[in-house]
Design an enzyme around this catalytic site. Structure first.
Site, mmCIF file in Angstrom:
data_model
loop_
_atom_site.group_PDB
_atom_site.id
_atom_site.type_symbol
_atom_site.label_atom_id
_atom_site.label_comp_id
_atom_site.label_asym_id
_atom_site.label_seq_id
_atom_site.Cartn_x
_atom_site.Cartn_y
_atom_site.Cartn_z
ATOM 1 N N GLU A 48 0.823 -1.212 0.000
ATOM 2 C CA GLU A 48 0.000 0.000 0.000
ATOM 3 C C GLU A 48 0.861 1.268 0.000
ATOM 4 O O GLU A 48 1.826 1.382 0.755
ATOM 5 C CB GLU A 48 -0.921 0.051 1.226
ATOM 6 C CG GLU A 48 -1.790 1.307 1.194
ATOM 7 C CD GLU A 48 -2.507 1.647 2.493
ATOM 8 O OE1 GLU A 48 -3.205 2.677 2.504
ATOM 9 O OE2 GLU A 48 -2.370 0.899 3.477
ATOM 10 N N ASP A 113 9.581 5.994 14.776
ATOM 11 C CA ASP A 113 9.383 7.417 14.492
ATOM 12 C C ASP A 113 9.799 8.200 15.729
ATOM 13 O O ASP A 113 9.224 8.011 16.809
ATOM 14 C CB ASP A 113 7.905 7.656 14.156
ATOM 15 C CG ASP A 113 7.589 9.120 13.853
ATOM 16 O OD1 ASP A 113 8.529 9.926 13.736
ATOM 17 O OD2 ASP A 113 6.390 9.455 13.743
ATOM 18 N N ILE A 114 10.811 9.050 15.592
ATOM 19 C CA ILE A 114 11.248 9.897 16.704
ATOM 20 C C ILE A 114 11.021 11.341 16.297
ATOM 21 O O ILE A 114 11.572 11.804 15.291
ATOM 22 C CB ILE A 114 12.732 9.649 17.075
ATOM 23 C CG1 ILE A 114 12.931 8.177 17.447
ATOM 24 C CG2 ILE A 114 13.149 10.504 18.253
ATOM 25 C CD1 ILE A 114 13.897 7.457 16.593
ATOM 26 N N ASP A 115 10.196 12.034 17.073
ATOM 27 C CA ASP A 115 9.760 13.386 16.728
ATOM 28 C C ASP A 115 10.216 14.356 17.813
ATOM 29 O O ASP A 115 10.000 14.110 19.004
ATOM 30 C CB ASP A 115 8.229 13.407 16.619
ATOM 31 C CG ASP A 115 7.712 14.665 15.949
ATOM 32 O OD1 ASP A 115 8.104 15.763 16.380
ATOM 33 O OD2 ASP A 115 6.911 14.548 15.005
#
Length: 430
Positions: A48, A113-115
């Site tokens: 996808e 994911d590191i934000d």
């Protein structure tokens, strides 16, 4: 204002050029096709993709039968943002025609994911979506700690692709076959193992260590200890201002120790020497009591340890922003990060779409030489348009990032070949 300065209003004009001449479709397809023969049938076709188009129109369940079809569709739609999802049991673009309940997400890379926004309570230089070179150190620490643990040291993975998000964070794609096949429960277990910061905004003390300290945490501390003096004591000045000093003292366990430090801080103003007093109190605690004996280590970890979005990691069908997608607000490309130069990685030096499109029009002194090199490198390439595209990105600031992506793919290809050879040898034995 130079034309390479990014203006979001120009994005609709720049994206067609980017997807037509600069996006590395050949490498992108090679990555997500995983060697073709080494994966199940229709692996790429059942993947996808989702596109965010102009005016925030969000289109999910896109899928493509080939590199050519992917290119044509992206060049037609010119997405503002590309997200990658799971490999499904059926073609995602036909999910509405599949019997209810049989359309299942089968596998996907293990992702992290590191934000930077998750660190707002421990950085004073910036907040929200803003970043600077001072707080970017937190991303360097996160990469160092997580990369070491995910590789053979703890989890045994080899093929990790680290990518700058284009604005304020980093993503990790663990591409090993074993990682791609992990169940949601296993992904959740890995993410929880790597998570140390517990509690929301209301939780004051977010790290509590037990005795003995787990080997993984000890290894993480060696990384944190290397960066803490510069990042926390100097760049964030956590012991140099009243407000931030009180936040640190709130993490000191007992009132008697806290009071003693407050009295010392009345006289001692130097942040480094103040920190040494905290360390001395912790050392004293280790000889007198088991409880809270590691409180200075807990403070360091609370200020520097990676903060993961566990929900991104645990869902097999969770979408994550694609490498080489453009960030609509900054214009920066989501580029792979070379781990050999992670200390030198500068998010502000990452090219914008406006810069690389401008660079296409600049004549280069060594262009003829580059062309002859490309001719040698790609002499077996049959598609002339693809040849031109290779030459095009090599004329821009995107070139070094695509080169690193190529190196990553080459290492993965070696493992695919090894797998196929082993399978071949096993068949011969029978």
């Amino acid at each position: 204002m130079p034309s390479s300065d990014y203006d979001p209003a120009c994005l609709p004009d720049l994206l067609p050029l980017y997807y037509r001449r600069l996006f590395p479709f050949a490498q992108y397809y090679r990555w997500l096709n995983y060697g073709g023969a080494s994966v199940q049938k229709n692996y790429f076709q059942n993947r996808e993709f989702s596109f965010t188009l102009k005016d925030d129109i969000y289109v999910r369940y896109q899928s493509f039968s080939s590199q050519s079809e992917l290119e044509k569709e992206m060049q037609k739609m010119n997405p503002y943002k590309i997200d990658i999802g799971a490999v499904y049991s059926h073609r995602p673009n036909q999910h509405n025609t599949v019997k209810s309940g049989s359309f299942q997400a089968l596998e996907k890379e293990l992702v992290f994911d590191i934000d930077m926004t998750d660190y707002d309570d421990v950085r004073s230089c910036c907040s929200a979506a803003d970043i600077c070179s001072k707080c970017w150190t937190l991303m360097t620490i996160a990469i160092r700690i997580l990369d070491r643990s995910l590789r053979p040291e703890d989890f045994g993975f080899h093929h990790l692709l680290w990518v700058y998000s284009g604005r304020r964070g980093v993503h990790c794609w663990v591409c090993d076959e074993a990682a791609r096949k992990l169940s949601a429960a296993a992904r959740s277990a890995v993410a929880e193992y790597l998570s140390l910061i517990k509690g929301g905004e209301e939780t004051v003390k977010k790290v509590v260590l037990t005795d003995p300290i787990h080997p993984f945490i000890r290894e993480s501390l060696t990384v944190v200890e290397r960066y803490f003096p510069q990042y926390a004591l100097q760049d964030q000045n956590i012991l140099g201002r009243k407000e931030s000093e009180e936040k640190v003292l709130a993490l000191v366990p007992e009132d008697i120790v806290k009071k003693e430090l407050q009295e010392i801080f009345q006289e001692e103003r130097n942040p480094e020497r103040r920190w040494r007093h905290i360390e001395a109190q912790a050392k004293k605690k280790q000889t007198t009591a088991k409880k809270w004996q590691y409180f200075e280590k807990e403070i360091m970890l609370q200020y520097c340890y990676p903060r993961l979005d566990v929900n991104v990691s645990k869902g097999v069908n969770h979408l994550l922003k694609s490498p080489f997608s453009v960030h609509p607000k900054t214009g920066r490309i989501s580029v792979p990060i070379d781990l050999k130069d992670v200390e030198k990685f500068d998010p502000f030096a990452v090219p914008t779409i406006s810069l690389i499109c401008e660079e296409l029009d600049r004549p280069k002194a060594d262009e003829d030489e580059a062309k002859s090199e490309d001719a040698k490198e790609k002499e077996n390439e049959q598609d002339s348009a693809e040849k031109r595209k290779i030459r095009d990105y090599k004329r821009t600031s995107l070139a070094k990032y695509v080169k690193y992506f190529d190196q990553f793919l080459a290492e993965m290809a070696d493992s695919w070949k090894g797998k196929l050879l082993r399978q071949s040898d096993l068949q011969k034995e029978f």
